[in-house]
Design a protein around this motif. Structure first.
Motif, mmCIF file in Angstrom:
data_model
loop_
_atom_site.group_PDB
_atom_site.id
_atom_site.type_symbol
_atom_site.label_atom_id
_atom_site.label_comp_id
_atom_site.label_asym_id
_atom_site.label_seq_id
_atom_site.Cartn_x
_atom_site.Cartn_y
_atom_site.Cartn_z
ATOM 1 N N ASP A 225 0.864 -1.179 0.000
ATOM 2 C CA ASP A 225 0.000 0.000 0.000
ATOM 3 C C ASP A 225 0.904 1.234 0.000
ATOM 4 O O ASP A 225 1.682 1.450 0.940
ATOM 5 C CB ASP A 225 -0.904 -0.015 1.233
ATOM 6 C CG ASP A 225 -1.922 1.112 1.243
ATOM 7 O OD1 ASP A 225 -1.836 2.024 0.383
ATOM 8 O OD2 ASP A 225 -2.811 1.093 2.100
ATOM 9 N N ILE A 226 0.849 2.029 -1.054
ATOM 10 C CA ILE A 226 1.719 3.199 -1.190
ATOM 11 C C ILE A 226 1.484 4.196 -0.059
ATOM 12 O O ILE A 226 2.403 4.895 0.359
ATOM 13 C CB ILE A 226 1.533 3.852 -2.583
ATOM 14 C CG1 ILE A 226 1.987 2.867 -3.662
ATOM 15 C CG2 ILE A 226 2.301 5.162 -2.697
ATOM 16 C CD1 ILE A 226 1.693 3.290 -5.075
ATOM 17 N N LEU A 227 0.276 4.238 0.470
ATOM 18 C CA LEU A 227 -0.010 5.153 1.578
ATOM 19 C C LEU A 227 0.710 4.744 2.866
ATOM 20 O O LEU A 227 0.826 5.538 3.797
ATOM 21 C CB LEU A 227 -1.517 5.232 1.814
ATOM 22 C CG LEU A 227 -2.323 5.786 0.632
ATOM 23 C CD1 LEU A 227 -3.819 5.721 0.928
ATOM 24 C CD2 LEU A 227 -1.889 7.199 0.290
ATOM 25 N N LYS A 228 1.220 3.515 2.917
ATOM 26 C CA LYS A 228 1.957 3.040 4.098
ATOM 27 C C LYS A 228 3.472 3.125 3.928
ATOM 28 O O LYS A 228 4.222 2.761 4.817
ATOM 29 C CB LYS A 228 1.545 1.612 4.431
ATOM 30 C CG LYS A 228 0.108 1.536 4.896
ATOM 31 C CD LYS A 228 -0.249 0.168 5.379
ATOM 32 C CE LYS A 228 -1.701 0.190 5.855
ATOM 33 N NZ LYS A 228 -2.119 -1.096 6.384
ATOM 34 N N ILE A 229 3.912 3.617 2.754
ATOM 35 C CA ILE A 229 5.354 3.798 2.544
ATOM 36 C C ILE A 229 5.806 5.004 3.348
ATOM 37 O O ILE A 229 5.228 6.081 3.261
ATOM 38 C CB ILE A 229 5.688 3.982 1.043
ATOM 39 C CG1 ILE A 229 5.351 2.707 0.271
ATOM 40 C CG2 ILE A 229 7.156 4.342 0.868
ATOM 41 C CD1 ILE A 229 5.551 2.820 -1.223
ATOM 42 N N LYS A 230 6.849 4.798 4.149
ATOM 43 C CA LYS A 230 7.347 5.870 5.018
ATOM 44 C C LYS A 230 8.587 6.564 4.450
ATOM 45 O O LYS A 230 8.736 7.764 4.580
ATOM 46 C CB LYS A 230 7.666 5.304 6.397
ATOM 47 C CG LYS A 230 6.440 4.760 7.105
ATOM 48 C CD LYS A 230 6.802 4.209 8.459
ATOM 49 C CE LYS A 230 5.673 3.641 9.257
ATOM 50 N NZ LYS A 230 4.362 3.667 8.777
ATOM 51 N N LYS A 231 9.468 5.768 3.822
ATOM 52 C CA LYS A 231 10.753 6.331 3.422
ATOM 53 C C LYS A 231 11.302 5.598 2.198
ATOM 54 O O LYS A 231 11.117 4.403 2.040
ATOM 55 C CB LYS A 231 11.730 6.193 4.593
ATOM 56 C CG LYS A 231 13.079 6.779 4.408
ATOM 57 C CD LYS A 231 13.874 6.592 5.703
ATOM 58 C CE LYS A 231 15.280 7.114 5.594
ATOM 59 N NZ LYS A 231 16.043 6.897 6.822
ATOM 60 N N ILE A 232 12.007 6.358 1.359
ATOM 61 C CA ILE A 232 12.741 5.805 0.226
ATOM 62 C C ILE A 232 14.149 6.376 0.297
ATOM 63 O O ILE A 232 14.315 7.584 0.410
ATOM 64 C CB ILE A 232 12.089 6.188 -1.123
ATOM 65 C CG1 ILE A 232 10.688 5.602 -1.233
ATOM 66 C CG2 ILE A 232 12.960 5.743 -2.285
ATOM 67 C CD1 ILE A 232 9.927 6.056 -2.462
ATOM 68 N N TYR A 233 15.157 5.486 0.258
ATOM 69 C CA TYR A 233 16.535 5.973 0.302
ATOM 70 C C TYR A 233 17.437 5.131 -0.605
ATOM 71 O O TYR A 233 17.143 3.984 -0.916
ATOM 72 C CB TYR A 233 17.073 5.990 1.739
ATOM 73 C CG TYR A 233 17.149 4.650 2.412
ATOM 74 C CD1 TYR A 233 18.327 3.908 2.389
ATOM 75 C CD2 TYR A 233 16.060 4.120 3.105
ATOM 76 C CE1 TYR A 233 18.401 2.676 3.014
ATOM 77 C CE2 TYR A 233 16.133 2.901 3.739
ATOM 78 C CZ TYR A 233 17.313 2.180 3.692
ATOM 79 O OH TYR A 233 17.390 0.956 4.307
ATOM 80 N N SER A 234 18.548 5.743 -1.047
ATOM 81 C CA SER A 234 19.518 5.063 -1.915
ATOM 82 C C SER A 234 20.317 4.054 -1.115
ATOM 83 O O SER A 234 20.626 4.279 0.056
ATOM 84 C CB SER A 234 20.498 6.070 -2.509
ATOM 85 O OG SER A 234 19.856 6.910 -3.403
ATOM 86 N N THR A 235 20.668 2.951 -1.776
ATOM 87 C CA THR A 235 21.494 1.934 -1.140
ATOM 88 C C THR A 235 22.218 1.130 -2.212
ATOM 89 O O THR A 235 21.781 1.077 -3.355
ATOM 90 C CB THR A 235 20.654 1.009 -0.234
ATOM 91 O OG1 THR A 235 21.520 0.093 0.424
ATOM 92 C CG2 THR A 235 19.610 0.253 -1.014
#
Length: 129
Positions: free
Chosen positions: A70-80
């Motif tokens: 669920d995209i509404l539950k995505i909190k963070k996106i970071y590079s790795t």
């Protein structure tokens, strides 16, 4: 529904090609056609798997293979560059953190466009790319 393909590292194709094409050639030279056939089948399955790695945005859901986030539950996106096993064919990855402790590593080819699409649905996502 928007579909994003996985970015593929060139070195991964070379490694797989060398590992699997050598036994195919060796089997042809030694006339062990069964060996060639087995490794040709394996390399075909690997490339079919490569083609199946896609990231789909369908309404408010991000679908990665059988995982529906669920995209509404995505909190963070970071590079790795984490090399852990994941549905990503490149080490130039992003980690998507969702729910309380869940995380998936992916490598969309059009990273900026992919993140912008997620932000349209959930502008509260913290982006550290």
């Amino acid at each position: 529904m928007t579909v994003y393909k996985s970015k593929i590292d060139w070195w991964l194709i070379i490694v797989i090609g060398v590992l699997f094409c050598y036994p195919i050639v060796e089997g042809i030279i030694t006339k062990d056609y069964f060996l060639s056939l087995v490794f040709f089948g394996l390399i075909s399955l690997i490339f079919l798997m490569f083609k199946s790695i896609k990231y789909k945005i369908d309404g408010q859901f991000l679908i990665i293979w059988w995982i529906k986030i669920d995209i509404l539950k995505i909190k963070k996106i970071y590079s790795t560059n984490n090399p852990l096993s994941s549905p990503a064919l490149s080490l130039d990855r992003i980690a998507v953190t969702y729910n309380k402790f869940d995380e998936v590593l992916i490598s969309p080819k059009k990273r900026a466009e992919f993140i912008a699409e997620l932000l349209k649905i959930n502008p509260n996502i913290v982006v550290e790319v």
